[in-house]
Design an enzyme around this catalytic site. Structure first.
Site, PDB file in Angstrom:
ATOM      1  N   ALA B  19      28.319  20.694  23.080  1.00  0.00           N
ATOM      2  CA  ALA B  19      27.101  21.481  21.178  1.00  0.00           C
ATOM      3  C   ALA B  19      27.601  20.948  19.988  1.00  0.00           C
ATOM      4  CB  ALA B  19      26.611  22.429  22.527  1.00  0.00           C
ATOM      5  N   PHE B 141      20.780  13.345  42.025  1.00  0.00           N
ATOM      6  CA  PHE B 141      21.029  14.608  41.659  1.00  0.00           C
ATOM      7  C   PHE B 141      20.664  15.408  42.384  1.00  0.00           C
ATOM      8  CE2 PHE B 141      24.474  17.224  39.591  1.00  0.00           C
ATOM      9  CZ  PHE B 141      25.803  16.116  39.984  1.00  0.00           C
ATOM     10  N   ASP B 235      30.826  35.556  24.674  1.00  0.00           N
ATOM     11  CA  ASP B 235      31.270  36.097  23.539  1.00  0.00           C
ATOM     12  C   ASP B 235      29.912  35.623  22.869  1.00  0.00           C
ATOM     13  OD1 ASP B 235      33.759  36.478  24.435  1.00  0.00           O
ATOM     14  OD2 ASP B 235      34.630  34.661  23.501  1.00  0.00           O
ATOM     15  N   GLN B 254      22.301  30.799  38.003  1.00  0.00           N
ATOM     16  CA  GLN B 254      22.512  30.026  38.655  1.00  0.00           C
ATOM     17  C   GLN B 254      23.619  29.740  39.646  1.00  0.00           C
ATOM     18  OE1 GLN B 254      22.583  25.529  38.601  1.00  0.00           O
ATOM     19  NE2 GLN B 254      20.731  25.487  38.641  1.00  0.00           N
ATOM     20  N   HIS B 256      25.668  28.530  42.194  1.00  0.00           N
ATOM     21  CA  HIS B 256      25.404  26.518  42.463  1.00  0.00           C
ATOM     22  C   HIS B 256      26.271  26.441  43.921  1.00  0.00           C
ATOM     23  CE1 HIS B 256      27.494  23.254  43.418  1.00  0.00           C
ATOM     24  NE2 HIS B 256      26.924  22.696  41.693  1.00  0.00           N
ATOM     25  N   LEU B 266      34.382  25.116  41.806  1.00  0.00           N
ATOM     26  CA  LEU B 266      32.867  24.064  42.148  1.00  0.00           C
ATOM     27  C   LEU B 266      33.646  23.021  42.695  1.00  0.00           C
ATOM     28  CD1 LEU B 266      29.808  23.479  41.436  1.00  0.00           C
ATOM     29  CD2 LEU B 266      30.999  21.732  39.593  1.00  0.00           C
ATOM     30  N   GLU B 269      28.049  18.683  42.849  1.00  0.00           N
ATOM     31  CA  GLU B 269      27.259  18.344  43.790  1.00  0.00           C
ATOM     32  C   GLU B 269      27.343  17.000  43.821  1.00  0.00           C
ATOM     33  OE1 GLU B 269      23.192  20.120  42.910  1.00  0.00           O
ATOM     34  OE2 GLU B 269      22.516  18.314  42.301  1.00  0.00           O
ATOM     35  N   ARG B 300      19.204  24.098  43.215  1.00  0.00           N
ATOM     36  CA  ARG B 300      20.387  24.283  43.171  1.00  0.00           C
ATOM     37  C   ARG B 300      19.985  26.049  43.972  1.00  0.00           C
ATOM     38  NH1 ARG B 300      24.416  22.382  38.585  1.00  0.00           N
ATOM     39  NH2 ARG B 300      24.386  20.483  39.823  1.00  0.00           N
ATOM     40  N   HIS B 367      27.469  29.957  38.447  1.00  0.00           N
ATOM     41  CA  HIS B 367      27.174  28.127  37.562  1.00  0.00           C
ATOM     42  C   HIS B 367      27.016  28.577  36.316  1.00  0.00           C
ATOM     43  CE1 HIS B 367      29.209  24.738  37.763  1.00  0.00           C
ATOM     44  NE2 HIS B 367      27.564  24.318  37.841  1.00  0.00           N
ATOM     45  N   GLU B 398      24.996  25.645  26.278  1.00  0.00           N
ATOM     46  CA  GLU B 398      24.542  26.859  27.482  1.00  0.00           C
ATOM     47  C   GLU B 398      24.840  28.227  26.641  1.00  0.00           C
ATOM     48  OE1 GLU B 398      27.037  26.351  31.165  1.00  0.00           O
ATOM     49  OE2 GLU B 398      26.436  28.282  32.170  1.00  0.00           O
ATOM     50  N   ARG B 409      18.081  25.544  36.307  1.00  0.00           N
ATOM     51  CA  ARG B 409      18.132  24.128  35.981  1.00  0.00           C
ATOM     52  C   ARG B 409      18.738  22.874  36.792  1.00  0.00           C
ATOM     53  NH1 ARG B 409      23.733  21.938  34.325  1.00  0.00           N
ATOM     54  NH2 ARG B 409      24.547  23.368  35.769  1.00  0.00           N
ATOM     55  N   SER B 414      22.328  19.439  31.680  1.00  0.00           N
ATOM     56  CA  SER B 414      22.797  20.600  30.700  1.00  0.00           C
ATOM     57  C   SER B 414      23.638  19.620  30.226  1.00  0.00           C
ATOM     58  CB  SER B 414      23.483  21.608  31.083  1.00  0.00           C
ATOM     59  OG  SER B 414      24.287  21.467  32.705  1.00  0.00           O
ATOM     60  N   LEU B 415      24.466  19.326  30.440  1.00  0.00           N
ATOM     61  CA  LEU B 415      25.656  18.295  29.247  1.00  0.00           C
ATOM     62  C   LEU B 415      24.352  17.688  28.591  1.00  0.00           C
ATOM     63  CD1 LEU B 415      27.924  16.543  31.960  1.00  0.00           C
ATOM     64  CD2 LEU B 415      27.942  17.996  30.641  1.00  0.00           C
TER      65      LEU B 415
HETATM   66  C1  LIG Z   1      32.518  23.013  36.436  1.00  0.00           C
HETATM   67  C2  LIG Z   1      31.316  22.350  36.548  1.00  0.00           C
HETATM   68  C3  LIG Z   1      31.090  21.712  36.343  1.00  0.00           C
HETATM   69  C4  LIG Z   1      29.824  21.095  36.302  1.00  0.00           C
HETATM   70  N1  LIG Z   1      29.083  20.329  35.115  1.00  0.00           N
HETATM   71  C5  LIG Z   1      28.042  19.676  35.858  1.00  0.00           C
HETATM   72  C6  LIG Z   1      27.342  18.128  35.389  1.00  0.00           C
HETATM   73  O1  LIG Z   1      27.759  17.537  36.180  1.00  0.00           O
HETATM   74  N2  LIG Z   1      26.156  17.827  35.407  1.00  0.00           N
HETATM   75  C7  LIG Z   1      26.227  19.439  33.467  1.00  0.00           C
HETATM   76  O2  LIG Z   1      24.992  18.659  33.202  1.00  0.00           O
HETATM   77  N3  LIG Z   1      26.611  20.066  33.448  1.00  0.00           N
HETATM   78  C8  LIG Z   1      27.824  20.467  34.228  1.00  0.00           C
HETATM   79  N4  LIG Z   1      28.106  21.540  34.500  1.00  0.00           N
HETATM   80  C9  LIG Z   1      27.652  22.905  32.885  1.00  0.00           C
HETATM   81  C10 LIG Z   1      28.254  22.156  31.897  1.00  0.00           C
HETATM   82  O3  LIG Z   1      29.507  21.886  32.110  1.00  0.00           O
HETATM   83  C11 LIG Z   1      28.007  23.046  30.474  1.00  0.00           C
HETATM   84  O4  LIG Z   1      26.863  24.140  31.106  1.00  0.00           O
HETATM   85  C12 LIG Z   1      28.292  22.662  29.031  1.00  0.00           C
HETATM   86  O5  LIG Z   1      29.042  21.925  29.150  1.00  0.00           O
HETATM   87  C13 LIG Z   1      28.262  23.496  28.371  1.00  0.00           C
HETATM   88  O6  LIG Z   1      28.804  23.144  27.193  1.00  0.00           O
HETATM   89  P1  LIG Z   1      28.681  24.082  25.709  1.00  0.00           P
HETATM   90  O7  LIG Z   1      28.990  22.731  25.070  1.00  0.00           O
HETATM   91  O8  LIG Z   1      27.696  24.769  25.118  1.00  0.00           O
HETATM   92  O9  LIG Z   1      30.069  24.767  26.290  1.00  0.00           O
HETATM   93  P2  LIG Z   1      31.839  24.195  26.014  1.00  0.00           P
HETATM   94  O10 LIG Z   1      31.963  23.365  26.690  1.00  0.00           O
HETATM   95  O11 LIG Z   1      31.801  25.831  27.406  1.00  0.00           O
HETATM   96  O12 LIG Z   1      32.352  25.276  24.648  1.00  0.00           O
HETATM   97  C14 LIG Z   1      32.029  26.440  24.339  1.00  0.00           C
HETATM   98  C15 LIG Z   1      33.143  26.400  23.406  1.00  0.00           C
HETATM   99  O13 LIG Z   1      33.093  28.105  22.238  1.00  0.00           O
HETATM  100  C16 LIG Z   1      34.513  28.152  22.382  1.00  0.00           C
HETATM  101  N5  LIG Z   1      34.375  29.325  21.917  1.00  0.00           N
HETATM  102  C17 LIG Z   1      33.508  30.479  23.025  1.00  0.00           C
HETATM  103  N6  LIG Z   1      34.454  31.731  22.561  1.00  0.00           N
HETATM  104  C18 LIG Z   1      34.011  31.303  21.612  1.00  0.00           C
HETATM  105  C19 LIG Z   1      34.903  32.116  20.176  1.00  0.00           C
HETATM  106  N7  LIG Z   1      34.503  33.864  20.301  1.00  0.00           N
HETATM  107  N8  LIG Z   1      35.347  31.795  19.241  1.00  0.00           N
HETATM  108  C20 LIG Z   1      35.552  30.989  19.255  1.00  0.00           C
HETATM  109  N9  LIG Z   1      35.596  30.128  20.102  1.00  0.00           N
HETATM  110  C21 LIG Z   1      35.058  30.065  21.122  1.00  0.00           C
HETATM  111  C22 LIG Z   1      35.215  27.663  23.289  1.00  0.00           C
HETATM  112  O14 LIG Z   1      36.780  27.529  22.874  1.00  0.00           O
HETATM  113  C23 LIG Z   1      34.554  26.631  23.419  1.00  0.00           C
HETATM  114  O15 LIG Z   1      35.080  25.191  22.751  1.00  0.00           O
HETATM  115  C24 LIG Z   1      29.107  21.915  34.786  1.00  0.00           C
HETATM  116  C25 LIG Z   1      29.992  23.972  35.172  1.00  0.00           C
HETATM  117  C26 LIG Z   1      30.840  23.375  35.439  1.00  0.00           C
HETATM  118  C27 LIG Z   1      31.396  25.323  34.978  1.00  0.00           C
END
Ligand SMILES: Cc1cc2nc3c(=O)[nH]c(=O)nc-3n(C[C@H](O)[C@H](O)[C@H](O)COP(=O)(O)OP(=O)(O)OC[C@H]3O[C@@H](n4cnc5c(N)ncnc54)[C@H](O)[C@@H]3O)c2cc1C
Ligand code: FES
Lengths: 262, 598
Positions: B19, B141, B235, B254, B256, B266, B269, B300, B367, B398, B409, B414-415
């Site tokens: 994101a 999926f 955070d 959710q 898993h 994990l 899936e 899920r 999850h 997320e 979800r 979510s990706l």
């Molecule tokens: C094991 C696992 C497998 C998954 N598999 C899938 C899948 O196959 N398909 C799918 O669609 N989804 C999947 N998901 C869900 C999906 O991966 C996540 O929802 C998604 O990647 C979230 O992306 P994001 O950019 O929101 O956050 P994240 O990638 O979690 O990034 C968060 C960022 O915020 C930063 N951050 C956080 N707090 C602070 C702070 N206080 N100060 C500075 N920086 C901070 C971190 O350093 C990081 O860079 C999975 C989740 C898990 C746990």
């Protein structure tokens, strides 16, 4: 009942951790912590337990805890590895002792946390991003399963630095690009979607490129993902020999890529 | 002492997962040059990289072989044939998966833009798995009625994250790696910047910006058994809430169905997508009792509840009967080695099982966080149910709630959502900045305020509690009393317990008093955040007297559209959250609420 489930018997382990806070300590020293471990206690679990229950100042990096984020590479009993996927027991010596040090040859920020700046600088030098052909395609580029399979050796690299800090050539010459950056370069050179393999190979042919590698294989030994940077370096060396024809063949391949993606 | 500085950017992005990185990249591509991206861990360590199974889009590249039924083997769709998948199908699956709590206009936008999003990744160099003719391969999926998970073996998130990070570097995005955002500055509903801790030096800085974006990820770390990385401490969610921003639908978390037994790590899936079985102590595929049609590939929430019932009724596996067996032995070595290599490695390392030879014990694991900071499809954060914008504050991924995932979800959405809404937010922020937004003054001394917070943890005198102990009790409470099955009594107790823990936390100190790279201090601040949003989760869940999606009330087992077809909004007040509600956007002519059956 599940067959291979690990048994839960507990034993005591002596965990020796190298400590160093440059603001107060003259030089690194070891402290030993005693903790109970079972068959499935990982080294990271042990560090977490020590930090929570015995000494909150023990400092290390970690996040995913399943060998995919690359945070937790350290040196265990003299070998570089990730600590989140390694059971403590597999590394205990006869005295039930395990020694944890930071990755060698890198400046220590604190305890087990090292400064990977040089590692990232070398990564940047090879332009790790894809340089696609000009023109906006309508569909995906058609890449064959074999072409994808050829990239797998490099694609799954998690940039943990275990190979880099195990490399003798890096230790002696900070300008050497290093196994991680060369593996990334390999990924880009071999990807049929990259439009600049000729220029990339030229760079890799330079003073600090693939011909610096002494083929000592430390990187293979250190890689927690079982990748083979040496083999990638070998391949790049061969491609450098036929750089011009390789680049010409890529141009032809790219015309096909573009025509198929319309 | 290291100097505290004032740093100014047009846009500050907090979070460097999919994101955040997309937000920065797209704002940059729109011509905003002065962007800073903060990440508390190196960007490539972000949790997006841990995603395994795939990213959704109805490309329609594969279909079940004719005559083999919906679970039959897949084949490439020949050129010229009718595409077997469409955005309409993807939309319906997502709405149904959300148990009708997802906002349908947002869902429509997401599924329509999805194919283009996948192509954007592909054109940037993402190495997807391929069909023999070179098109992107797709797998099934849970909850999706067509195979539309686009994947790179079982490390999809890894390749997406590396690809987008590389492109951000290519375009000169500036990263502040290992900087921790501690506070968000909002005055008069206008966002003015953040306070950040440079972890390496221990210095606190005021970072001012015309627009601030949060992409701080999920918050599964409030539970003891979770698939989430250590960094997923919510955070951003807690910081926004403390700054007066509401949190939406926090009760929907959710679980898993396939976390490694005892660890929660994990098992993708994709294990079931590729055909793995869930088996109880009697050796039976028990999903036939709960979802005879979709079996293991039911969504899920349903599979996790089914597992928990099997375990609770004494049909669990393992020595203590608290597990379920995930059996993939019938898939064969070849398929496992090419499609599930990471899963095999995980099972070997963490459970001592080779999935080619035997089943691996699993259990439900916390999850994914459906709720979060309420935001529009352009990432604009809103301050209330009426949609009043918090000027200059954006969120996606997320930590945000758009809401496309509603009460549950679907995997792979979510990706997609993180990438797509991150990118849209970047574009919207660029327009906001280019339309003449300015830096707004900051009153008071937020740096000093946060310095005092840190000093409070460091101060040794008379601290009777340990941060670690309070955190451990919270996780135990959330797992036991706010998990797969919930009821008023247990959640009531959990709420009291959390309040007590919050008080005890005031007495908690840390051991590491140094400035440099103080992870003990970070752990304390993160625990404070866990305590903050967990209260909102439990309070929101206690109030919602129905069962919908992932929120299952044993004492109210039915969905109640009359009363509860609405989003929860929680605002912070001195004695706990104040709850209000926001209508769900529904196209009543096209997708009116139905019973959700699989
Ligand atoms: C094991 C696992 C497998 C998954 N598999 C899938 C899948 O196959 N398909 C799918 O669609 N989804 C999947 N998901 C869900 C999906 O991966 C996540 O929802 C998604 O990647 C979230 O992306 P994001 O950019 O929101 O956050 P994240 O990638 O979690 O990034 C968060 C960022 O915020 C930063 N951050 C956080 N707090 C602070 C702070 N206080 N100060 C500075 N920086 C901070 C971190 O350093 C990081 O860079 C999975 C989740 C898990 C746990
Ligand atoms: S914690 Fe992520 S690789 Fe070890």
């Amino acid at each position: 009942m599940t067959g291979n489930r690990m048994e839960a018997s507990t034993q005591s382990a002596a965990v020796r951790i190298q400590r160093f806070d440059p603001d107060v300590d003259k030089k690194p020293y070891f402290r030993t912590y005693h903790i109970p471990v079972t068959a499935d206690t990982t080294i990271l679990d042990a560090l977490d337990a020590i930090k929570q229950h015995q000494d909150g100042s023990v400092t290390f990096r970690r996040s995913c805890r399943h060998a995919i984020c690359g945070s937790c590479a350290m040196n265990i009993n003299g070998r570089n590895t990730l600590v989140c996927n390694q059971p403590v027991r597999a590394h205990l010596d006869k005295k039930n002792q395990i020694s944890i040090r930071p990755l060698p040859y890198l400046p220590i920020i604190k305890d087990l946390v090292v400064d990977r700046s040089s590692f990232w600088e070398q990564y940047l030098k090879v332009k790790p991003w894809l340089l696609p052909p000009d023109g906006v395609p309508e569909k995906e580029y058609r890449v064959s399963p074999d072409e994808v399979a050829a990239l797998q050796n490099a694609e799954t690299c998690i940039m943990c630095g275990a190979c880099y800090s195990a490399c003798q050539v890096v230790a002696l010459n900070k300008n050497y690009l290093g196994p991680h950056a060369l593996l990334k370069a390999f990924l880009r050179v071999l990807d049929p979607r990259d439009s600049q393999p000729g220029q990339r190979l030229q760079q890799l042919d330079g003073d600090y490129g693939v011909f610096r590698c002494h083929t000592i294989f430390n990187c293979i030994d250190a890689c927690p993902k079982q990748l083979n940077p040496t083999e990638a370096i070998e391949t790049l060396r061969k491609l450098i020999q036929k750089r011009v024809t390789f680049a010409a063949a890529r141009e032809v391949r790219q015309e096909k890529l573009l025509s198929e993606s319309r | 002492m290291i100097e505290s500085r004032v740093i100014e950017h047009d846009i500050i992005v907090v979070g460097a997962g999919l994101a955040g990185t997309w937000a920065a990249l797209s704002a940059g591509q729109q011509g905003v040059a002065n962007i800073g991206v903060l990440s508390k861990i190196h960007p490539l360590r972000s949790h997006s990289g841990a995603a395994q199974g795939g990213i959704a889009a109805a490309l329609g590249n594969v279909r079940p072989v004719a005559g083999t039924g919906p679970r039959g083997p897949l084949e490439p769709v020949p050129a010229g044939d009718e595409p077997p998948d469409s955005w309409e199908l993807h939309m319906f699956d997502t709405i149904k998966g959300s148990d009708w709590l997802g906002d349908q206009a947002a869902i429509e936008l997401m599924v329509k833009e999805a194919p283009e999003m996948i192509l954007a990744y592909e054109h940037m160099g993402c190495v997807f798995s391929r069909l023999p003719d070179g098109r992107i391969a797709q797998r099934r999926f849970g909850g999706h009625s067509a195979p539309r998970a686009n994947y790179a073996a079982d490390y999809t998130g890894h390749v997406l994250l590396h690809t987008i990070h590389e492109q951000a570097l290519r375009h000169g995005v500036r990263f502040y790696s290992e900087w921790y955002c501690m506070d968000l500055i909002v005055e008069d509903n206008i966002c003015r910047g953040v306070v950040a801790l440079d972890i390496r030096t221990g210095a606190l800085h005021l970072m001012r910006a015309k627009a601030v974006f949060f992409g701080t990820g999920g918050y599964g770390r409030a539970w003891k058994i979770t698939s989430n990385a250590a960094a997923n401490t919510g955070d951003g969610v807690a910081i926004a809430y403390n700054a007066g921003v509401p949190l939406m639908d926090m009760e929907f978390v959710q679980f898993h169905p396939t976390g490694l037994y005892g660890k929660g790590i994990l098992m993708s899936e994709a294990c079931r997508g590729e055909g793995g079985y869930l088996v109880n102590r009697e050796g039976r595929r028990f999903m036939e009792d709960y979802a005879a049609d979709k079996m293991e590939l039911a969504p899920r929430d349903l599979v996790s509840r089914s597992e928990q019932i099997e375990i609770d009724e004494g049909r669990g596996t393992g020595a203590d009967g608290q597990g379920i067996d995930l059996d993939m032995t019938h898939l064969g070595r070849e398929k496992i080695m090419t499609r599930l290599p990471q899963v095999r490695e995980l099972a070997m390392n963490f459970a001592g099982v080779d999935i080619i030879e035997g089943p691996v014990p699993i259990q439900p694991t916390a999850h994914y966080s459906m709720g979060g900071i309420p935001a529009t499809v352009d990432g604009q954060v809103i301050a209330d149910a009426a949609g009043t914008p918090v000027v200059g504050f954006y969120a996606a991924g997320e930590c945000a709630c758009v809401s496309v995932h509603g009460a549950n979800r679907l995997g792979t959405n979510s990706l997609l959502g993180a990438s797509l809404f991150g990118r849209r937010a970047g574009t919207a922020m660029a327009a906001f900045v280019q339309d003449g937004a300015g830096l707004h003054p900051v009153s008071g001394d937020p740096v000093a305020r946060n310095q005092a917070r840190i000093a409070g943890f460091m101060d040794g005198g008379g601290k009777k509690e340990s941060v670690g102990q309070v955190g451990a009790e919270l996780k135990e409470t959330m797992t036991r009393q706010c998990g797969v099955f919930r009821n008023a009594e247990e959640m009531g107790k959990a709420l009291e317990k959390i309040k007590r823990l919050q008080q005890r936390f005031g007495q908690a100190g840390i051991m590491d008093k140094s400035r440099r790279f103080n992870t003990d201090l970070l752990g304390a601040i993160e625990t404070e955040h866990l305590l903050t949003f967990s209260e909102v989760i439990v309070a929101s869940g206690l109030a919602r007297t129905e069962s919908r999606g992932a929120h299952y009330r044993v004492d109210f087992p039915k969905r109640d559209d009359q009363e509860w077809l609405k989003h929860t909004m929680a605002h912070k007040a001195s004695d706990g959250p104040i709850l209000s509600y926001k209508p769900v956007h529904i196209f009543t002519d096209r997708y009116p609420p139905q019973e959700r059956k699989y």
